[in-house]
Structure formats: structure tokens, C-alpha cells
Design a protein around this motif. Structure first.
Motif, short mmCIF file in Angstrom:
data_model
loop_
_atom_site.label_atom_id
_atom_site.label_comp_id
_atom_site.label_asym_id
_atom_site.label_seq_id
_atom_site.Cartn_x
_atom_site.Cartn_y
_atom_site.Cartn_z
N ASN A 92 -13.89 -19.13 -1.61
CA ASN A 92 -14.94 -18.71 -2.03
C ASN A 92 -14.71 -17.82 -3.32
N THR A 93 -13.56 -17.65 -3.84
CA THR A 93 -13.32 -16.79 -5.06
C THR A 93 -13.48 -17.80 -6.24
N PRO A 94 -13.83 -17.25 -7.28
CA PRO A 94 -14.02 -18.02 -8.43
C PRO A 94 -13.06 -18.60 -8.96
N LEU A 95 -12.79 -19.84 -9.86
CA LEU A 95 -11.84 -20.23 -10.05
C LEU A 95 -11.76 -20.35 -11.53
N LYS A 96 -10.90 -19.50 -12.28
CA LYS A 96 -10.76 -19.36 -13.63
C LYS A 96 -9.97 -20.36 -14.25
N GLY A 97 -10.12 -20.99 -15.41
CA GLY A 97 -9.59 -21.95 -16.43
C GLY A 97 -10.43 -23.35 -16.31
#
Length: 807
Positions: free
Chosen positions: A755-760
């Protein structure tokens, strides 16, 4: 709407098998499964196999009956009124043999009244444990008024059918060679003869002097039967012996002459190619004596010992006589050699003792004259699986003699005949009452043949299959409830194992045809055998019997039932494995957690428009409905159970619920009310369908969840039909699953939580575009592109690439 306002209707945080016990009581108090003969529903009767109360069930037996219950539950949910009786088979040889073993007694030494009392007391104790297992499994059969085959009501119907067939000329008494078990001291039918695994046996090559000089070598595994040898045969195509036709040989030890005859029954490859024809070594001998008109000389008594025809070997057991004869043949110098071979031996189905073939006067039911008609009846029945029919057809083709139905035992249905002391005529009573001729006062005033008033009662009993083979007639009200019988007689289902096709199934079809002229069944369901973890049949003698009680206590009935459904296809053998029970319990825990999660959301009507993600899971649910209904229609549960587990765990939980959680909670107000309602509606729609599809297999957890969320009971619901949705949405499934799995793989590789935001930037197939809104929220993706990925992007799968953020 804030997340904390939602409260699950299911209060129990974990599925606990203890909850099953409460539901058993609830179902009983509600009369949930009671058969109503007065409804307008289509009706079906299930001819539940009445299990022998001679011993406890092992896990294979319990699984077999659990599957039968699944069939009953499916038919109810299909809209049928289901008569699902339960009976206990308490008659015949299996009971007596077990009682003798348990108490170390012999029936003829105890006395008939006392032996019957011991049998009844033993059966009562075993029956209690049997009924406990049936209840604990959650079987929906009628346990409030289950029948016993040793009850006066049941036995009287058996006797009534005997009387009817007697007066129609289908039963007669004759003295023929019979299959005889010296241990059980009774005749057994061909269908009750089994063959032991190949065992080491001596093949003795013996020199027979020829009347005209010289000698021949005859090989046999039964040298103790030299005293009953009536001929020597060789195959007409065996050039070695063509010159012997018409010659005579002199039997060693006994010195009498026997003819040498050409006959195709001799196998050129067995032994020397010359074969003794004795009375009787096997069924081939029985047939040859009849064909060749030979006079039998019986050498073995009913107690399994050699008689006076054996000469100096009189009083020896068969084994003792065999060893002594070989010893004497060696002393005479007439043994050429002894060869150790593998040999299959015919044995009694109950005692497992080698049988003998002796002359005995018995009652026979005609069957040879009816084989063509019986085959036609079989063709009227639908078999599940289709291949099971061939086993029955092959058996029918092999039937060559009538069925010996009398037994020289105590605990069974008595043959209802009194014999006139003056003329010996057989007098039969009026049907409708249970008779014990060996004990009762004759219900006949005068002999119908000579007018005498003195009688003696028949002491023999009927073969236990004579009782068992009327079970469909008994449960459907034959001779007792004409209205019920008329309604059910054309719609009876027989579920059973393949091990008793040649006995219970065949005899039932034969008997019902002879009595009614109709097929016994509309449907026949044939299951495989329950095996241990190594794939071996469970037997006490092997020490590998696994009993179900501790596993029902530890894992619960639903886990046990799910294993029974998911282990093998119908007709195949199924192995027991505790690890499979643990796996089933984990699945049920997962289902309970899903139901509890969904139970916090309100049950709502379908909104005017569903979100694409919701329509997709409904299309996948339609696929599940198709698989389950197809499997259930084949009276199988393998594909259904495994498909439900895969759908619930690997599609619904992993991919859909995780995707719609943000929309269902809508804690930040991002979604419209209709979009949130779409999630609620779909979650409940899918859960309700899953619970209904799984209800025949796992009746406890599905009913517990249903009662908590929707009220009432799932067991009065109908099997789901297809949902109005575009099933072409299933084409997107592989892309959605690939997308989700790929992103989980990326996060795992990066060492961040799911549930951690995925950057990129995530480069994906445009096939997931309709579902992007839910999927972006699910994975908390910063950016998704459907353009061609740059060369520096990392390939995750064929349709998924990821370019990490440079920030």
C-alpha cells in the motif's frame, strides 16, 4: 462517509468449527430438510446406501456419504422436493462375522436366540457412533426416522417379495455345486467371491501311469483333490497329446482309472498342458462336470475338512491334506517337480478365506432367464460418470447361473416357509407380517398339499443382498404407501461405490424388474474408493484405517467435506491427506474473512450504472456459475469446489476486493455515491452467489454467513443463474491479473509494502484502461502510460514495464 462508521454484521472474527454444532441444532429445530409429499415441486428420492453397522466408518466412507449429501442439497437448490432417507444395514454375514471376531464366538456354538441378542447389542453400539458421524458431517438426510434392515417392517417386506416371487415360479430349490465358505459355513453367491492378490503356490507336476503303458505328467495346485479326479483334459490344438484321446490314466495313490479327453478349457501354456478335472477345484471344474456328464465325488465337507472319499486323509484340513498328499506322492516317486508360481485364489468377500466348491441344496432366484430384460432396464438409466455403466454391463454378460439366495446363518431375514411333516410340502404364509419360522407357531392351519396340521419351520435365512436389493422399494413406499410410490418410483437416484456394482446395484435392478417390470433407478451415481495417503485401500488387517471423528473435531465438517469434494473427479479413487484438510480450513478462513469484510457494507439495489471493474468481476462470476452448474449437473463436485476456491482466493480476494476497497469505503469522498453503491452492490452480489454455489459442499459456513448478512437460510435459496452482464469482459481478466501481479512484484523487489505509493511511470496495455481508476487507487500509482515504453524502462511482463522516478 467515514470508514469507521462501517460495522460488520458477522460478529465472529474467525470461522470456528464450534459454530457448526449450533447450526445442526438450528436445522433440526427448523425441520429444514423434512420431505413434504404434498408439494407441487418435482420430486426425487435418493436411495442412500444403508451402511453396515458391523464396523465404524473410515474417512473414505464418511467422504462418500458427504458427497451424497451434496447431491441432495443441490437437487433442493435446483427446486426439487428431495426424499433423502437414511438407513442402517444390520443384516447378514458382515454383521455375524464381525460379532464372532469381536466376542471370540461361533454362531452355531452359542444358540440362535442368544446369538441374535448379542448381534443386536453389538449393532446398537456401533450404530450410535455411525449416527454421530452422520450428524456431525451435517448430512441433510432424515435422521429422526431412519430405518434398520433388521426391523420387523423391513424384513417383512423382504419376505413379502420372496413370497410373491415364489408363487410366480421365480424361486426354486435345487442341489448344485455352490461357492462355500468353510469359515462362515454358508453358501455365497458368485458376486460375493473375490480373488486374493497373487500369492505363492506350489504347482505340483505328478506322474499318472497310462493304462496301456508309460505315463503322463499332470500339473495341479490342488493335489489334495486327486481322490475326486474324474478326467484328464488337454487342448485339442496341443500336438503333444493328440494321441492320448480316448486313453485312460491311473490316478496316483488311489489307483482308479479316468478318461483322457480333448477340451479347449485346457491351456497349453499352463503347467504340462494336461489338467485334472476334479469335483471341484474351481468354477471351470463345475462347468466341465456339467458339460462332460461326469459323476462328482465330493471330497470336502462343509467344515472345510476332507471326508471319507479322501481315504486316509479323512479329517484333515485342506491345507493339511495337501501337504500330506505331496509327501506321499514323493514317497511313491511320482512327483516330477514342484514349481513355485503366483496364483489368484477365490476367497469369501467377508472372511477372506479360500472358498471351496461343494454340493449343497439351496434356494435359487432365477436370473439367467432375465438378463436381456435387465440389460434393457440398465439402458433406461443415466449413469454418472458414463463409464461406470460398462462395469455393470460386463458383469451382466458374465452371469451364467441363477442366484443362490439361501444362507445357513442366523442373523438375517428368515425364509418364510413351513414344511409339512407328512408330505414335506413347502407352505408359505400370507404376506404382510414378519415371520420367524424356526421359532414361531405356524400361521397355517393345514398343509395345502395333503391337509396335515403338523409343520416344521425353515431354519435358513436369506442372502443379505435379498434385503439390500429392495431398498429403493422400501424408501419409496412400495406395498405400504401407493400414492408415494406412484410419485417417486420413476425418479430414484442410486449413489454408491463401484466396489458393489456387481452385488447391490445389479441385484437391485434384477429384483425391482422382476417385481415391478420397471427400471429401479432414473439416475445411478458411482463413486471411487477412499484410500490412505499412500494410495492403498484401508483395512484393519493393514493397520492403515483412518477414522473421521478426530478430524471432524479438529478441522470441522466443512473442511472435511471440502476435501471430499475437491480431491478427485467422480468415479476416481480419492486419497486422504490431513494436509489437504488443513488447506481446506485455510480456504474457509479466507472465505469467512471476505464475508465478514463485505458484511460491513449495506445491501443495496443495483444502481443505474455499474463501474467497469464491477462488471468485470460479475462476468467472472458468470464463468464460475457455468463451471459449477455443469459439474453439479453431472453430480460431481471436483471442478466446482476447486473453481470456487480459485475464484474466491485468487480472483475475488486478491484482485477485485483489493481494487474496490477505496471505492467501497470512499473515506476521502473521491467517488460519487453511485460509484460507491456500485461497489457495495457488486460485493454482495458476488458473495451471495459464492455462498449459494458452495452451499451444497460446505453447508455450515455458507449458512452461518448467509443468516448473519441476509437473514433466513441459504439452503432455501435456488442455485444461481447467469447475471445479465457482458461476458466478453472476461477477455480482460489476464490483463488485470498480469497488471496487479506485476506491480506487486515491483514493490516486493523495491522492498516496500503493497500500500506504499509507487513513484515513477507504469507502462501498461491499453486493455486495462477501462479499469484504470480503481487500479490506480489500489496500487497508489503515480503515473500510468499506454505509450510504448522507453528502452530504459524495466520489463516486468509482456504487457507491463516500469520506469522508476528520477526524483
Amino acid at each position: 462517509m467515514g470508514e469507521r462508521t462501517f460495522k460488520p454484521r458477522i460478529t465472529e472474527s474467525r470461522w470456528n468449527a464450534e459454530l457448526e454444532l449450533k447450526l445442526i441444532d438450528v436445522w433440526r429445530s427448523e425441520g429444514l430438510y423434512k420431505f413434504d409429499p404434498n408439494t407441487d415441486k418435482p420430486a426425487i428420492a435418493i436411495d442412500t446406501p444403508p451402511p453396515y453397522a458391523s464396523a465404524r466408518w473410515h474417512v473414505g466412507g464418511a467422504a462418500h456419504y458427504a458427497q451424497i449429501d451434496m447431491v441432495a442439497r443441490y437437487f433442493r437448490m435446483k427446486g426439487y422436493e428431495v426424499l433423502f432417507p437414511f438407513g442402517v444395514d444390520r443384516n447378514g454375514l458382515p454383521v455375524e462375522v464381525q460379532v464372532e471376531r469381536t466376542y471370540g464366538i461361533r454362531y452355531w456354538e452359542v444358540g440362535r436366540e442368544e446369538f441374535e441378542r448379542i448381534c443386536r447389542e453389538y449393532l446398537d453400539e456401533v450404530e450410535k457412533q455411525l449416527i454421530w458421524v452422520v450428524r456431525r458431517l451435517g448430512m441433510s438426510c432424515d435422521l429422526e426416522s431412519y430405518y434398520r434392515t433388521d426391523s420387523p417392517e423391513y424384513r417383512s417386506l423382504t419376505q413379502e417379495t420372496f413370497i410373491e416371487l415364489w408363487f410366480r415360479g421365480l424361486i426354486y430349490e435345487a442341489e448344485y455345486p455352490v461357492n462355500w465358505c468353510p469359515v462362515c459355513r454358508t453358501t455365497i453367491a458368485d458376486a460375493e467371491v473375490e480373488y486374493s492378490d497373487e500369492t505363492d503356490t506350489d504347482l505340483v507336476y505328478m506322474k499318472f501311469r497310462l493304462e496301456d503303458g508309460g505315463y503322463i505328467v499332470v500339473a495341479s495346485t490342488r493335489p489334495e483333490l486327486l481322490c475326486s479326479c474324474a478326467a484328464i483334459i488337454f487342448n485339442p490344438g496341443d500336438d503333444r497329446y493328440k494321441g492320448l484321446e480316448g486313453s485312460k490314466a491311473i490316478v496316483p495313490i488311489y489307483g482308479y482309472r479316468v478318461p483322457i479327453i480333448a477340451h479347449p478349457a485346457a491351456k497349453t501354456e499352463f503347467g504340462s498342458g494336461l489338467v485334472m478335472v476334479c469335483s471341484y477345484g474351481d468354477q471351470v471344474d463345475v462347468r466341465l462336470f456339467r458339460e462332460l456328464g461326469l459323476k462328482p465325488r465330493i471330497a470336502i465337507d462343509p467344515d472345510g475338512r476332507m471326508n471319507s472319499n479322501a481315504g486316509v486323509y479323512e479329517g484333515f484340513t485342506v491345507e493339511e491334506a495337501r501337504m500330506k498328499v505331496i509327501e506321499d506322492l514323493k514317497a511313491e516317486g511320482v512327483i516330477e517337480r514342484i514349481e513355485r508360481i503366483k496364483h489368484r485364489v477365490p476367497v469369501c468377500w467377508r472372511s477372506k478365506n479360500p472358498i471351496e466348491f461343494i454340493h449343497m441344496r439351496e434356494f435359487y432366484l432365477k436370473q439367467v432367464d432375465f438378463l436381456d430384460e435387465v440389460s434393457k432396464m440398465v439402458d433406461c438409466m443415466k449413469f454418472y460418470p458414463d463409464s461406470a455403466k460398462q462395469r455393470l454391463t460386463d458383469w451382466i454378460k458374465g452371469v451364467k447361473t441363477d442366484w443362490p439366495i439361501s444362507r445357513r446363518r442366523f442373523y438375517g431375514t428368515e425364509i418364510p416357509i413351513w414344511y409339512c411333516r407328512r408330505c414335506g410340502g413347502a407352505n408359505l404364509p400370507r404376506p404382510g407380517k414378519y415371520y420367524k419360522p424356526w421359532r414361531d407357531t405356524p400361521p397355517i392351519d393345514r398343509c395345502v398339499y395333503c391337509g396335515s396340521t403338523e409343520f416344521v419351520g425353515e431354519e435358513r435365512t436369506l442372502d443379505t443382498w435379498m434385503d439390500s436389493s429392495i431398498s429403493p422399494l422400501y424408501i419409496a413406499g412400495y406395498k405400504r404407501d401407493p400414492k408415494l410410490y406412484e410419485r417417486l418410483s420413476d425418479s430414484i437416484l442410486r449413489p454408491q461405490g463401484y466396489d458393489i456394482i456387481r452385488t447391490w446395484l445389479y441385484y437391485t435392478i434384477l429384483r425391482v424388474y422382476e417385481l415391478t417390470g420397471k427400471p429401479a433407478f432414473r439416475y445411478v451415481r458411482i463413486s471411487g474408493m477412499g484410500l490412505d495417503e499412500r494410495g492403498e485401500a484401508m483395512h484393519k488387517s493393514k493397520g492403515n484405517v483412518v477414522y473421521p471423528e478426530p478430524f471432524l473435531e479438529k478441522y470441522g465438517a466443512d473442511a472435511f467435506r471440502f476435501w471430499a469434494a475437491s480431491e478427485a473427479r467422480l468415479g476416481s479413487d480419492y486419497r486422504f491427506s490431513e494436509s489437504k484438510l488443513e488447506s481446506a480450513r485455510l480456504f474457509l478462513t479466507k472465505l469467512w474473512n471476505i464475508a465478514r469484510f463485505i458484511s460491513q457494507f449495506p445491501v443495496v439495489d443495483k444502481p443505474s450504472k455499474l463501474k467497469p471493474m464491477d462488471e468485470w468481476i460479475l462476468a467472472e462470476t458468470n464463468r464460475l456459475i457455468e463451471v459449477c452448474v455443469k459439474d453439479y449437473e453431472e453430480l460431481d463436485f471436483f471442478d466446482a469446489s476447486n473453481s470456487i476456491r480459485h475464484f474466491v482466493w485468487s480472483v475475488l480476494a486478491d484482485h477485485y476486493i483489493e481494487a474496490v476497497k477505496p471505492r467501497a469505503y470512499n473515506s476521502d469522498g473521491t467517488f460519487s455515491g453511485e460509484e460507491q453503491t456500485s461497489a457495495w452492490y457488486t460485493l454482495h452480489k458476488v458473495l451471495a452467489i459464492v455462498l449459494k454455489l458452495l452451499a451444497p459442499i460446505c453447508p455450515f459456513i455458507t449458512d452461518a454467513a448467509w443468516r448473519s448478512i441476509y437473514g433466513g437460510t441459504v439452503h432455501r435459496e435456488r442455485i444461481p443463474e447467469a447475471i445479465p452482464v457482458d461476458d466478453r469482459l472476461r477477455e480482460y481478466t489476464e490483463y488485470i491479473l498480469e497488471f496487479n501481479s506485476g506491480l506487486w512484484k515491483i514493490k516486493k523487489k523495491m522492498g516496500i509494502s503493497l500500500n506504499t505509493p509507487l513513484k515513477g511511470v507504469v507502462y501498461a496495455s491499453d486493455r486495462i484502461k477501462p479499469f484504470l481508476e480503481d487500479l490506480r487507487r489500489m496500487h497508489r500509482i503515480e503515473e500510468v502510460s499506454f505509450d510504448k515504453p522507453p528502452t530504459e524502462a524495466e520489463r516486468i511482463s509482456d504487457n507491463l514495464y516500469y520506469l522508476a522516478s528520477s526524483r
